[in-house]
Design a protein around this motif. Structure first.
Motif, mmCIF file in Angstrom:
data_model
loop_
_atom_site.group_PDB
_atom_site.id
_atom_site.type_symbol
_atom_site.label_atom_id
_atom_site.label_comp_id
_atom_site.label_asym_id
_atom_site.label_seq_id
_atom_site.Cartn_x
_atom_site.Cartn_y
_atom_site.Cartn_z
ATOM 1 N N GLU A 7 0.838 -1.180 0.000
ATOM 2 C CA GLU A 7 0.000 0.000 0.000
ATOM 3 C C GLU A 7 0.880 1.239 0.000
ATOM 4 N N GLY A 8 0.759 2.087 -1.052
ATOM 5 C CA GLY A 8 1.521 3.323 -1.108
ATOM 6 C C GLY A 8 2.993 3.011 -1.292
ATOM 7 N N ASN A 9 3.862 3.866 -0.774
ATOM 8 C CA ASN A 9 5.291 3.661 -0.879
ATOM 9 C C ASN A 9 5.740 2.524 0.034
ATOM 10 N N VAL A 10 6.670 1.724 -0.470
ATOM 11 C CA VAL A 10 7.199 0.624 0.321
ATOM 12 C C VAL A 10 8.164 1.175 1.361
ATOM 13 N N MET A 11 7.987 0.780 2.619
ATOM 14 C CA MET A 11 8.876 1.244 3.675
ATOM 15 C C MET A 11 10.229 0.549 3.574
ATOM 16 N N LYS A 12 11.284 1.300 3.787
ATOM 17 C CA LYS A 12 12.651 0.765 3.744
ATOM 18 C C LYS A 12 13.188 0.737 5.178
ATOM 19 N N ILE A 13 13.473 -0.489 5.650
ATOM 20 C CA ILE A 13 13.872 -0.690 7.037
ATOM 21 C C ILE A 13 15.277 -1.293 7.082
ATOM 22 N N LEU A 14 16.126 -0.797 7.996
ATOM 23 C CA LEU A 14 17.399 -1.451 8.268
ATOM 24 C C LEU A 14 17.233 -2.278 9.539
ATOM 25 N N TYR A 15 17.357 -3.597 9.413
ATOM 26 C CA TYR A 15 17.264 -4.492 10.558
ATOM 27 C C TYR A 15 18.671 -4.738 11.101
ATOM 28 N N ILE A 16 18.854 -4.469 12.384
ATOM 29 C CA ILE A 16 20.162 -4.587 13.023
ATOM 30 C C ILE A 16 20.085 -5.721 14.037
ATOM 31 N N SER A 17 20.790 -6.822 13.760
ATOM 32 C CA SER A 17 20.760 -8.006 14.611
ATOM 33 C C SER A 17 21.971 -8.012 15.541
ATOM 34 N N PRO A 18 21.915 -8.793 16.630
ATOM 35 C CA PRO A 18 23.064 -8.841 17.539
ATOM 36 C C PRO A 18 24.300 -9.465 16.913
ATOM 37 N N SER A 19 24.091 -10.445 16.020
ATOM 38 C CA SER A 19 25.189 -11.242 15.477
ATOM 39 C C SER A 19 24.776 -11.784 14.116
ATOM 40 N N PRO A 20 25.694 -12.451 13.404
ATOM 41 C CA PRO A 20 25.311 -13.096 12.144
ATOM 42 C C PRO A 20 24.328 -14.236 12.395
ATOM 43 N N PRO A 21 23.686 -14.725 11.337
ATOM 44 C CA PRO A 21 22.759 -15.859 11.491
ATOM 45 C C PRO A 21 23.477 -17.092 12.027
ATOM 46 N N PRO A 22 22.731 -18.049 12.580
ATOM 47 C CA PRO A 22 23.345 -19.254 13.156
ATOM 48 C C PRO A 22 23.925 -20.150 12.064
ATOM 49 N N GLU A 77 19.354 6.257 3.407
ATOM 50 C CA GLU A 77 18.589 5.509 2.409
ATOM 51 C C GLU A 77 17.309 4.897 2.972
ATOM 52 N N VAL A 78 17.287 4.637 4.290
ATOM 53 C CA VAL A 78 16.143 3.925 4.866
ATOM 54 C C VAL A 78 15.190 4.891 5.550
ATOM 55 N N ASP A 79 14.006 4.358 5.917
ATOM 56 C CA ASP A 79 13.005 5.171 6.621
ATOM 57 C C ASP A 79 13.155 5.077 8.131
ATOM 58 N N LEU A 80 13.623 3.919 8.621
ATOM 59 C CA LEU A 80 13.872 3.771 10.061
ATOM 60 C C LEU A 80 14.775 2.574 10.285
ATOM 61 N N HIS A 81 15.266 2.480 11.530
ATOM 62 C CA HIS A 81 16.149 1.387 11.937
ATOM 63 C C HIS A 81 15.428 0.541 12.988
ATOM 64 N N PRO A 100 14.217 7.390 12.813
ATOM 65 C CA PRO A 100 13.718 6.762 14.043
ATOM 66 C C PRO A 100 14.355 5.395 14.289
ATOM 67 N N VAL A 101 14.507 5.062 15.570
ATOM 68 C CA VAL A 101 15.098 3.784 15.972
ATOM 69 C C VAL A 101 14.099 3.026 16.849
ATOM 70 N N ILE A 102 13.771 1.796 16.430
ATOM 71 C CA ILE A 102 12.988 0.871 17.244
ATOM 72 C C ILE A 102 13.945 -0.137 17.845
ATOM 73 N N PHE A 103 13.801 -0.385 19.133
ATOM 74 C CA PHE A 103 14.681 -1.313 19.831
ATOM 75 C C PHE A 103 13.814 -2.436 20.392
ATOM 76 N N SER A 104 13.864 -3.614 19.753
ATOM 77 C CA SER A 104 13.092 -4.765 20.222
ATOM 78 C C SER A 104 13.940 -5.596 21.174
ATOM 79 N N LEU A 105 13.470 -5.710 22.408
ATOM 80 C CA LEU A 105 14.150 -6.525 23.407
ATOM 81 C C LEU A 105 13.731 -7.976 23.228
ATOM 82 N N THR A 106 14.680 -8.837 22.883
ATOM 83 C CA THR A 106 14.338 -10.220 22.571
ATOM 84 C C THR A 106 14.298 -11.108 23.812
ATOM 85 N N SER A 107 14.998 -10.718 24.865
ATOM 86 C CA SER A 107 14.990 -11.484 26.112
ATOM 87 C C SER A 107 14.267 -10.703 27.201
#
Length: 347
Positions: A7-22, A77-81, A100-107
């Motif tokens: 819908e409308g413009n596609v949001m561009k998000i930078l996903y920042i993980s703690p480490s590389p994938p397993p 380049e992105v809309d948020l992190h 803007p920065v969203i911080f998701s607490l995984t634990s």
């Protein structure tokens, strides 16, 4: 399967993980969640650390500083992190960002480890209990979004209840040797000595495998403990189990809502969970499992015995909520609304 709305413009998000994938793809619930979001939004991913674990001598607030030029470029380049990390850290690298920065607490949240002052991020947690702790410490921009799983991967497997053996699926394998104790792996072997009809299936990540096998052998339980090292069909594994277990002595040792427990509930299997894990309050409220109040042999043996003796009651509750509360579509939609609101007002 999750599909993003276009819908409308596609949001561009930078996903920042703690480490590389397993090393074994699909064995880390955090990266599974990020994958759901990336399939729905136009996103890139970068890891704060190039390693799966970082020496404790490295200051945690400096994680990711090596990416400063790259993240600075992506910031334009992105809309948020969107950051995912086990505990709340005022990362220095995030202070330089304009979006803007969203911080998701995984634990789970532990008040003693929180920054002394409020952080300038929008925080996401999985439970009201965690949100209350954060708000009491001055963090007002807190939202609750429960994690999700792909129900299409999980078949609901019938089980009439335990007859002879009672089979438990044990998730969240240890990363370091100290976690054999803090994640209840030593304890469950002690409990099995008191409960001769219990069998265990362990999902393993690849580290400390030989150490665990030696512990099992020394306890004389090799014929009652099975270890699955490769990624398999979780529905087939769950079909062999009566219930799933995740234990932890502290809230920040495992995910707030462990994927193995959400998957078990989706398959109609009740769960055992430590009180320290935030999901325990959901389990208690819905009646779909037993809460282990403390990592002690008495409490674990009592919880397993209660679960086995009243199994059909707990399973009925799991059947009711397991495919209702954990859909990845719901999770993605809640994040979509959050993304859109922040981009509109702060982007």
């Amino acid at each position: 399967m999750v599909h993003g709305k276009q819908e409308g413009n596609v949001m561009k998000i930078l996903y920042i993980s703690p480490s590389p994938p397993p090393p074994i793809p699909g064995t880390d619930g955090l990266f599974t969640e990020i994958g759901y979001l990336k399939r729905s939004f136009k996103g890139k991913t970068i890891a704060l650390s190039p390693f799966r674990s970082i020496p404790p001598i490295f200051p945690v607030n400096l994680y990711g500083i090596q990416h400063l030029p790259v993240i600075g470029k992506l910031d334009r380049e992105v809309d948020l992190h969107h950051v995912f990390f086990p505990h709340l850290v005022d990362f220095r690298i995030l202070r330089s960002l304009s979006k803007p920065v969203i911080f998701s607490l995984t634990s789970g949240v532990i008040s003693e480890t929180l920054p002394k002052s409020a952080v300038p991020f929008h925080i996401v947690v999985s439970s009201k209990q965690e949100a209350d702790i954060l708000r009491s410490m001055g963090n007002e921009r807190v939202r609750i979004i429960r994690p999700g799983i792909d129900y299409a991967r999980i078949a609901s497997s019938p089980c009439t209840g335990p007859h002879d053996e009672f089979v438990l699926l044990f998730g969240s394998a240890p990363w370091v040797k100290s976690q054999f104790a803090s994640k209840g792996f030593d304890l469950v072997l002690e409990a099995m000595v008191h409960l001769p009809k219990i069998r265990l299936i362990c999902l393993w990540r690849g580290t400390l495998y030989h150490e665990w096998c030696e512990k099992v052998r020394s306890a004389g339980l090799s014929d009652r403990v099975e270890v699955i090292r490769e990624k398999g069909d979780i529905s087939r594994i769950l079909a062999r189990c009566h219930a799933a277990v995740v234990l932890a002595s502290k809230a920040d040792l495992v995910k707030s809502y462990p994927n193995s427990l959400m998957e078990a509930l989706a398959a109609g299997k009740p769960v055992l969970i430590s009180r320290a894990i935030p999901m325990s309050y959901y389990i208690e409220e819905t009646g779909c499992g037993m809460v282990v109040e403390s990592l002690a042999t008495y409490w674990l043996v009592s919880a397993i015995s209660e679960l086995k003796n009243r199994y059909l009651m707990f399973k009925s509750a799991a059947d009711l909520v397991g495919r209702r509360d954990f859909s990845c579509e719901r999770m993605v939609e809640e994040y979509r609304r959050m993304y859109e609101g922040l981009i509109k007002h702060e982007g």
